[in-house]
Structure formats: C-alpha cells, structure tokens
Scaffold this active site. Structure first.
Site, short mmCIF file in Angstrom:
data_model
loop_
_atom_site.label_atom_id
_atom_site.label_comp_id
_atom_site.label_asym_id
_atom_site.label_seq_id
_atom_site.Cartn_x
_atom_site.Cartn_y
_atom_site.Cartn_z
N GLU A 139 113.88 36.85 25.57
CA GLU A 139 114.08 37.40 24.22
C GLU A 139 112.73 37.40 23.53
O GLU A 139 112.00 36.41 23.57
CB GLU A 139 115.09 36.59 23.41
CG GLU A 139 116.51 36.59 23.98
CD GLU A 139 117.47 35.72 23.18
OE1 GLU A 139 117.16 35.41 22.00
OE2 GLU A 139 118.52 35.34 23.72
N GLU A 147 120.98 29.29 26.08
CA GLU A 147 120.80 28.27 25.04
C GLU A 147 121.81 27.12 25.15
O GLU A 147 122.55 26.84 24.21
CB GLU A 147 120.86 28.94 23.66
CG GLU A 147 119.66 29.85 23.44
CD GLU A 147 119.66 30.54 22.09
OE1 GLU A 147 120.76 30.90 21.62
OE2 GLU A 147 118.58 30.74 21.53
#
Length: 786
Positions: free
Chosen positions: A304, A238
């Site tokens: 994820e 991220e």
C-alpha cells in the site's frame, strides 16, 4: 420463492470432475513448455483432455515455442476436459483457459518469464455504488479502466474476490496478489498503542485459530490456483505476526510454488520467513531506498502506498522512479481503487454520496474511505490520469533537436505503437507528423524531430505521443499510452504601448479611466472598488462583485486536515479574511504612462503591499509583496482573490491541462489551450476541499455567453483557479451538495499553492520542495476587460 433471480441450479451427473490442477513447466530457454493436468473424478469414470486440439497423454502435453502469458501479452491456450462414465459416454465438458508462464524469485528478484517485473499496482476493494455485490459487467468495466491507465497489478485487499475477477484478469493481463480473508487490525492497534501485548494478538501464537486460517487458505488456493494472473499468495492484512500465520505461509509453499506475501511481520519480526518479500505500507520513498541499502536479502514491494484520500496523490514519481533505480524495489500498490460511499438522499431529497456518519452510525471514520483513484460511482478522478502517467512503460524526453525513448516494457517493442510528434506555437497546433520507432524492451534510443522548431518569436511545445496502433479489448486505435513534452521559448515579447489614462483624484476615491474602461480605488474601504469595461458613455459593464484581496488560504485538503493544517496555519486564514488597510494609504503616482495606486495592509505582525498599475487601455497590473510575521509557517498559497460577475462561467486558458494539477501532481498535464465551465471545475471529492487548480497558466479568460469578460495573464507562469465559491465556503461544506447557491465567480490567480501530498493521510506533510518558500513573497499578474 422469488428471492433469487438469474440463478442456475447445477445438477451434477453421477460421474463428474471434482478438482482440477493445471501446472506448466517452462524450459530455461523458453523453447518448450510442459502442461500437466491432475484431476479428481467423482464416480467410476475417467477423463480425456485436449490442449488446442492436441491430446494430453497421461495428463501431459509438450508445447513447442509457447506463447508466454504476461500482463503485456495475456495469451491463453484453450484446454477442453471431457469426463466419461464407465460406458465411455461423455457426462461433463469442462473448458479451461491456460496461461503458460513462469513467475517466482530468481536471482533474488521477482521475475515473470525470466524478466524483472515492476508492479504498477493498485489495491481494489470489491465495492461499488450498490455495496459489496458487483456484477461481472461492473468488474469488467473496472478492469478495462485500470488497463487503459497503465495499471498492471492488483492486490485483492483484503479477501479473495469474485471468481469472474480472476478470469477477467487472465484475459486482460494483470498480476494479482491474491489475499486471504484475514484482518485483526483492532488488536494490532491495541498493541501499537501499548494497551495490549503480543501475547494478546489474534491469531498471533494461538493454535486454536490455525484450522480456521488453513480452511480459508485452502479454499482460496483450490479455487484460484489455475489462474496465471495470480502470481503471489498473501496471508492477510494488518494482523501482526506470530507462529500461526507463519504456519499458513508454510502451507501455501507446500501446496504451490508461488511466492508468499505478508506485510505485518515488519511490525513483529519474530518470524521473518513468513513473507518471501519485504513488504511495507506507506513508507516514504527515501526510507525505502535507505532500507534497501542495508537489507539485500529479499525483493521489496509496497503493498500500500500513495494514500489517495481526497485531493492528494502528490510526489508519486519519487516512488515510481525508484523502481527503475533500485532493482530490489519492485513497485507498489496504490491505496486504493475507488471511493467507498453509498448513494443517499438528504432531508431535502437531494442525492449525494454518503460516507462515515451520514447514516447516524457511530463510531465512524468520516470520509476516510474516500481514498480512491476513482469516485464512488467509479468514474475517474484527476488522480487516475497522474497514475497513468507515472505508470507508463515508454518514457519520452524531448529537447529542441529530438527525443529520447526509454522502453520499460519487458516484452514489447515500441514499434507495437504509433508515435505521433506534434508542434504547437503559443498553444495552437501547427504541425503533426508520425515517426517510426523500434526500441527493444529495456533499451533506449534517440530520434530526430521530424520538423525544425521555428525561429519566429513564440513559445513552442513539442509533444511526442505513443498511441495504440491496433485495437485492444480495453481501448481503440489512437488511445495514448504515454507522452512526453518539451517547451521552447523563442524571442521576447513585445511590450505594448498606449496613451496615458485620465486620473480623477477624489475625496473618497481615486478614479482612473480611458476610452473603454473605468477603475475606482477606494480611500475609505482600502481597495479596488470597481472595474468597468465597455462603452464609457453608458458606464461600461461592471465585472467586480467584491473587493479583490490578498489570499493565503484554501479549503484544507484531507491530508492537511490530517496533520492539523488549520491549527498550524490559522494565522494565514486571519491574514486572508481580516487584513487591515493602513490609514496612510492609498497614494497614487505616475509610472511612465501608467498610474500606480498603492495599498499596504497589516497582517497581525506581518504586512502585505499591493500595487495596481493601470495603463490607457484598461490593463491593470497587480504586484503583491508579502512580509510574513516572525515565526509564521509556510502559507497554504499566495495570490489574489477576485470575486467577479456570476455570468463569467466560460473559462479558457493557456497553461497545463486539461485536468486539475498541483505542483506535486502535474506530470500528467501538458501545455495547451483548454476550455472548461467554471460551474463544474471544483472537483467533486467526497468531502469538499481545495480543488480545481491549474498549473503553468500564461493567460486565462473568463467570459459570458457573448464573449465579454476578463483576461488575466502573467510574464511568469502562475497557478489559477476559477470557481463559483470562495475557499471559505468550500471549507464550510461537508458534502458537495451542501455548497451554497452563488452569485459570483471567484478568480484566484496565485504565485503558488501548496502541493497536495499523499504519502499517507494521517500526518505526512507536503514534501518541502512543494511548499511555498519561507520569508518574503512576491507575485505579479495583470487583468483587463475583453
């Protein structure tokens, strides 16, 4: 100084090994492997090495017919390296374990030893009850638990793990995405919220960050490169995209052949070659499938998915089955392994697990890190059983004549396991037999049942269980790796007959009684006031501890709080707590040999009718008819809330079990007769919420220590919950230890409860097919004394 314990200081000799690089080259037909050793010696000496006792000549040796390493068969060869000084004396011995395998992108797919791999993965923070320092024993216990639940892959979110982790993954068999320590999530948020631009991103296109990132990448690769479990390098987490991270990806490729992973280029597409795979977080399964219809250039993984915060992990089969329908989708990594919370004591000295804000820190994310398959003490949640089921590699479909076995293993035949077939009638086992199966990897075969399902009336369950035939490091003989179950009703139930009860039509109440029971319906308060069962000469035993009432509410789950369920569905909370009985009721009449007592309740602009039918043996059938108001949303649940005596703590039920289940999370539950203690049936999620439900319940009994109490049942399987608290008390508590002392057991038979969802925990609602239907709702069940 006493500050450190169990620390060994290593004094290196003048001549020692400074660096080791082991590579394997596998022939296309896997008939031979070449193992190569490259090493750097500090000092004037040399090295010699042996692989399984065979000398490496010029740092290489050929291994004929090698036993290949994989998560299914993590075979390791022993390599011994000796360092010699100038005089030929051995100064250092370095044992290394070598896994011979190939992994990479072949024919556009991720393959292990030439076979398309599916990651049955989980993200794992290195975090335990003592924080971020974990012992090797604790790490090993984590991995053994994962292995026992069919998990074959781990992403080291979001940093390299302890060295022993990789050694254990080599030994036990896991595919590891080794992730570099990089995250600049805050800046990423600023950009997505349009409070900053891509030019502000860190590291972005800023060359001053490159030396730091390359230093981290080099350290990770140099330490972990020899581990066969490491199958991909990840540039971090991220941090958007940019040229700096793209250069890190190219550095990985220049120094090793493993594929490179990086997710955040989905949000910054300027450097698409940064990642060798398409990677996303929390994309719905349908969105993944639609994306791959147009983008066929790379394999796809969800680094994820299935955000497991609180009571969640619903509809996961949509993801896991997609991996076997769409070749480019090669699985994903559940978020995440275990809740991150620390043991603490409150002001009264009570122990609990503390989460965000409990240490008076601000800002914080509350219980947002309570998103694991395990509790904070690393014991399993019911979610882990569901993960095990969806990650099974043997799929069994059962019908009345036989069963079909689909083998999703890559290298293991089903003959490696023992297959046990069990027949039960109305929950009671009547026969158990073994069946020999031998289905090759990737193949399917059908087998006949070893017995015939009887024609005598009853409900028959045929369970096919695949179990370990030999012990493993992670489980013993008999450990179940997969199961399938078929349910086959035969004949019809015989309706029971009994004499008419007696009716006492009073001014304030309507009484109904028989030889063993007394029921009292209140005209004044608008509901069932009393249910006594036992010897009528001494008044029987009163089992109610409050007036039963229609209930449409449960304590919001983490997912429901995230999409503002209390605000959206608040009308159902009012309907549950403050329904108003119509002044025209109740009225009673005979329905054959049963007494019917009817009530009607106003729910703002909606209505709920409840009818009680009482027979001469004390069985009370409850029929609910709910008419929602105009524009009302779907209800969180639909059922009846019955407070009963607190001593009724022994629960026995015939339905799905043994663990908690919901309409979108019940694949791992199976039909049977189960028992539990009401006082422990509220699953202790980090923050209390709706929990403890059981699906497919045909009947249930709640009794005291002497076997006295109530039996509930239905002709159509219902959902059922028995807890010490009402949904409203559960909702008011922010930690399990804050739940109040209770003087009742709360029964909640229900038509249905909303599914728990879990695609993400910041707005993803329950999938429509797992919600209660809109419009009128009807629910029936019965209860009686025992």
């Amino acid at each position: 100084s006493g500050l450190f314990r169990d620390v060994t200081l290593l004094r290196l000799p003048a001549t020692h090994l400074a660096d080791i690089r082991i590579t394997t080259e596998l022939a296309a037909d896997h008939s031979v492997a070449t193992v190569r050793l490259a090493a750097t010696v500090e000092g004037p000496g040399t090295i010699q090495a042996r692989l399984q006792g065979v000398e490496l000549v010029d740092g290489a040796v050929e291994v004929p017919n090698p036993q290949l390493w994989s998560a299914e068969d993590p075979h390791l060869y022993d390599l011994l390296i000796e360092v010699l000084d100038e005089a030929g004396n051995v100064t250092e011995l370095v044992p290394q374990r070598v896994g011979i395998r190939s992994f990479g992108i072949e024919d556009g797919l991720l393959k292990i030893n030439g076979k398309r791999v599916v990651f049955h993965g989980v993200n794992r923070h290195e975090f335990g009850p003592h924080g971020r320092v974990m012992t090797e024993a604790e790490i090993r216990n984590d991995l053994l638990l994962l292995k026992a639940h069919n998990i074959n892959a781990i992403r080291t979110s979001h940093y390299p793990n302890s060295s022993c982790f990789y050694r254990l993954c080599d030994e036990l068999g896991f595919y590891v995405i080794d992730e570099m320590n990089l995250e600049s999530h805050g800046m990423m948020d600023a950009i997505t919220q349009q409070r900053a631009t891509l030019a502000d991103m860190i590291p972005g296109d800023k060359p001053e960050w490159l030396p730091t990132l390359l230093y981290r990448a080099e350290n990770m690769v140099n330490r972990d490169i020899n581990h066969p479990s490491v199958v991909m390098w990840s540039c971090g987490n991220e941090s958007m995209g940019g040229s700096t991270i793209a250069e890190v990806a190219n550095w990985f490729r220049a120094h090793d052949s493993r594929p490179v992973h990086y997710e955040s280029i989905y949000w910054d597409k300027r450097h698409p070659d940064t990642s060798d795979v398409h990677s996303r977080m929390y994309a719905p399964a349908a969105e993944v499938e639609a994306y791959l219809q147009e983008h066929r250039d790379k394999p796809y993984v969800l680094c994820e998915y299935a955000h497991s915060m609180g009571n969640s992990f619903g509809a996961v089969a949509k993801y896991t089955e997609l991996a076997y329908r769409e070749p480019l989708y090669q699985g994903g990594f559940i978020w995440d392994f275990a809740d991150q919370a620390l043991p603490a004591r409150d002001s009264h000295g009570r122990e609990f697990f503390a989460y965000g804000g409990d240490h008076q820190e601000a800002p914080h994310d509350g219980d947002f890190s309570g998103n694991g398959l395990l509790f904070a003490d690393h014991t399993p949640k019911p979610l882990l059983a569901e993960a095990k089921h969806h990650y099974r590699s043997i799929v069994v479909d059962v019908d009345r004549d036989g069963f079909t076995v689909t083998n999703r293993f890559l290298f293991t035949r089903t003959s490696h396991y023992q297959c046990v077939v069990i027949l039960a009638r109305d929950g009671v086992e009547v026969e158990r037999m073994a069946v020999d199966t031998d289905v090759a990897p990737g193949e399917q075969a059908r087998y006949r049942l070893p017995f015939t399902v009887p024609e005598a009336a009853g409900e028959y369950a045929v369970t096919v269980s695949f179990q370990l035939a030999t012990p493993t490091p992670w489980a013993g003989v008999g450990h179940e790796v997969a199961f399938g179950q078929g349910i086959f009703p035969v004949g019809q139930r015989v309706s029971r007959r009994c004499d008419r009860p007696e009716v006492i039509d009073g001014i304030q109440n309507i009484g109904v009684r028989g030889e063993q029971f007394q029921v009292l319906f209140s005209r004044l308060f608008g509901g069932l006031m009393s249910y006594r069962y036992g010897n009528v000469h001494d008044g029987g035993r009163e089992w109610l501890r409050g007036m039963p009432h229609a209930n449409f509410w449960h304590a919001p789950t983490s997912n429901e709080r995230a999409w503002s369920m209390p605000e959206r569905d608040g009308v159902w909370l009012l309907a549950s707590r403050y329904a108003r009985p119509e002044q025209t009721g109740p009225h009673w009449e005979w329905q054959g040999d049963r007494v019917q007592v009817s009530y009607s309740y106003r729910l703002q602009d909606g209505r709920c009718d409840i009818t009680y039918l009482v027979d001469g043996r004390g069985r009370v059938q409850v029929d609910m008819h709910v008419i929602p108001g105009v524009g009302w949303p779907d209800a969180p649940e639909c059922g009846l809330l019955m407070p009963v005596a607190p001593e009724l703590t022994r629960l026995r039920w015939y339905g799905l079990g043994p663990h908690e289940s919901y309409v979108d999370r019940c694949g791992s539950a199976r039909l049977g007769i189960w028992e539990d203690d009401v006082t422990t049936m509220l699953t202790p999620y980090l923050r209390p919420q709706e929990a403890g439900n059981r699906m497919g319940v045909r009947w249930a009994t709640v009794t005291d220590a002497h076997g006295r109490g109530l039996r509930l049942g239905t002709d159509t399987p219902m959902e059922f919950s028995a807890l010490p608290w009402t949904p409203f008390e559960v909702e008011n508590a922010t930690h399990p230890h804050e739940l109040p002392l209770t003087n009742r057991t709360v029964l909640r038979p229900a038509l249905m409860r909303r599914g728990v969802a879990g695609d993400d925990t910041w707005g993803a609602m329950t999938h429509p097919e797992y919600r209660l239907p809109a419009g009128e709702l009807r629910f029936s069940f019965w209860f009686e004394g025992i």
